[in-house]
Structures are given as C-alpha cells and as structure tokens.
Design a protein around this motif. Structure first.
Motif, PDB file in Angstrom:
ATOM      1  N   GLU A  29       0.841  -1.207   0.000  1.00 27.33           N
ATOM      2  CA  GLU A  29       0.000   0.000   0.000  1.00 27.33           C
ATOM      3  C   GLU A  29       0.872   1.251   0.000  1.00 27.33           C
ATOM      4  O   GLU A  29       0.591   2.235  -0.679  1.00 27.33           O
ATOM      5  N   ARG A  30       1.942   1.205   0.774  1.00 23.60           N
ATOM      6  CA  ARG A  30       2.786   2.397   0.922  1.00 23.60           C
ATOM      7  C   ARG A  30       3.708   2.606  -0.279  1.00 23.60           C
ATOM      8  O   ARG A  30       4.264   3.689  -0.465  1.00 23.60           O
ATOM      9  N   ARG A  51      -4.082  -1.111  -8.295  1.00 23.04           N
ATOM     10  CA  ARG A  51      -5.006  -0.940  -7.161  1.00 23.04           C
ATOM     11  C   ARG A  51      -5.999  -2.091  -7.084  1.00 23.04           C
ATOM     12  O   ARG A  51      -6.263  -2.639  -6.001  1.00 23.04           O
ATOM     13  N   ARG A 181      -4.599  -1.575   6.508  1.00 24.66           N
ATOM     14  CA  ARG A 181      -4.735  -0.946   5.192  1.00 24.66           C
ATOM     15  C   ARG A 181      -4.611   0.579   5.309  1.00 24.66           C
ATOM     16  O   ARG A 181      -3.948   1.235   4.505  1.00 24.66           O
ATOM     17  N   ARG A 185      -1.757   2.957   3.700  1.00 25.04           N
ATOM     18  CA  ARG A 185      -2.107   4.058   2.775  1.00 25.04           C
ATOM     19  C   ARG A 185      -1.495   5.379   3.220  1.00 25.04           C
ATOM     20  O   ARG A 185      -1.223   6.244   2.396  1.00 25.04           O
TER      21      ARG A 185
END
Length: 200
Positions: A29-30, A51, A181, A185
C-alpha cells in the motif's frame, strides 16, 4: 521494535502465512504512490490496475472463502511493469511496487516463504536509493551513516516495526485488516515521503 532491531527477521520468519501476507499487503500500500507518480509523469503504467489487484489481495485476507484466480492476477500484473528500457529513478521505484506485489501474489499461489523478506528489503532499498540520490554523497562510509540516520529511513524502519507488531498481536479480523490498510495508505504518502499532491 523497528525493522533495524535485532531479531526483526526472525520474527518475520515466525509469522503464519496470513500474517505474512497482511504484512506484505500493508507495505505494498505504501509503495503504490511511487507507481502512481511514475505513471502520471511518464504516461506508462496503470495505477488503477495495480489498485484492483491489491484490493483483491485484501479481499482474500478478509473473506477466507473468496475465490480469486491469482494466476490470472499475476499475468495482469506483469503487464503493468514499466518498460524494460526505462532505467529512470521513477521507473525503478515503480518496478519495486510491482515486484513487491508480485512476491505477495506468489504467496497466494503457493509456498513462497522468502517473499516477506523480499518485500521488506525492497521497501527499505527504495528509501536508501532515494536518500543516496538526494544527498549526493560519494564517500561510502559517510553515505551509509547518512542513510542510517536519515528521517526517511528511520520512518521506514519504524513503519515496518509497527506493521509487524500489529500482525503479531492482533487477530487478523476485518477491523485489524482495515487498520493495517489505513496504516499502509499513510494518507497517500509513500515510503519516500512522496504523494501525487507533490505534483500540484
């Protein structure tokens, strides 16, 4: 405990398969904003495609009985790599995001015990490369010291430590997965401290 602390890799090794996958998904995510920045700047790549694949990973973690064809997703992911002849800094960071997600898919398609270390090292490696680029230091010993003490590397080590703590201490129910999550993010800011907002 941060990712630089003794015993970090041993703790990673002791995680169960779902815990490893949750750890990797959070790191992926990062990394996503780095890919998004490259796609935006170069016109190559499809961040929405990336995504969707990562969202399917989270779905498989949250819904045990979810039937997802990860072989097909791996084929789709391979098409999202930056062009092989693009050796720019942005392309290399975008490729790290693709490779990390590919390693994660490997664990969902079969046994890939080393994948969790690959993703951890890849994320730290991108930070190191960014610091080396921005500092322009040529003395190796001085550069190694700069990297170790750099706020971005300290943040990366602390982030990985926090993710590991979370997957170790909490059952991987929907609430924990949502929290991971959200953590990954990071308000749209990547492990390099960059976001699409930086282009505005």
């Amino acid at each position: 405990m941060s990712a630089s602390a003794p015993g970090f890799n041993q703790r990673l090794r002791q995680l169960g398969p779902r815990q490893r996958q949750a750890f990797m998904a959070t790191l992926c995510e990062r990394l996503l904003p780095n890919y998004a920045l490259y796609a935006e700047n170069s016109g190559h790549g499809d961040v929405r495609g990336l995504r969707v694949i990562l969202d399917l990973v989270w779905e498989s973690l949250a819904v045990r009985e979810a039937k997802i064809d990860f072989e097909r997703q791996a084929d789709k992911l391979a098409e999202l790599e930056p062009p092989a002849d693009d050796d720019s800094f942005g392309a290399r960071r975008a490729l790290e995001a693709v490779v990390a997600l590919s390693a994660l898919l490997d664990t969902l398609r079969g046994d890939a015990e080393e994948a969790v270390f690959e993703v951890s090292l890849s994320s730290r490696g991108g930070v190191r490369a960014f610091i080396e680029l921005s500092e322009g230091e040529e003395d190796d010993a001085r550069l190694a010291e700069l990297v170790r003490g750099h706020p971005l590397m300290e943040d990366e080590q602390a982030f990985q430590g926090e993710v590991l703590d979370s997957v170790e201490r909490h059952p991987l129910d929907r609430d924990t997965l949502k929290a991971l999550r959200r953590l990954g993010r990071n308000d749209g800011i990547s492990n390099l401290g960059l976001s699409l907002d930086d282009m505005a």
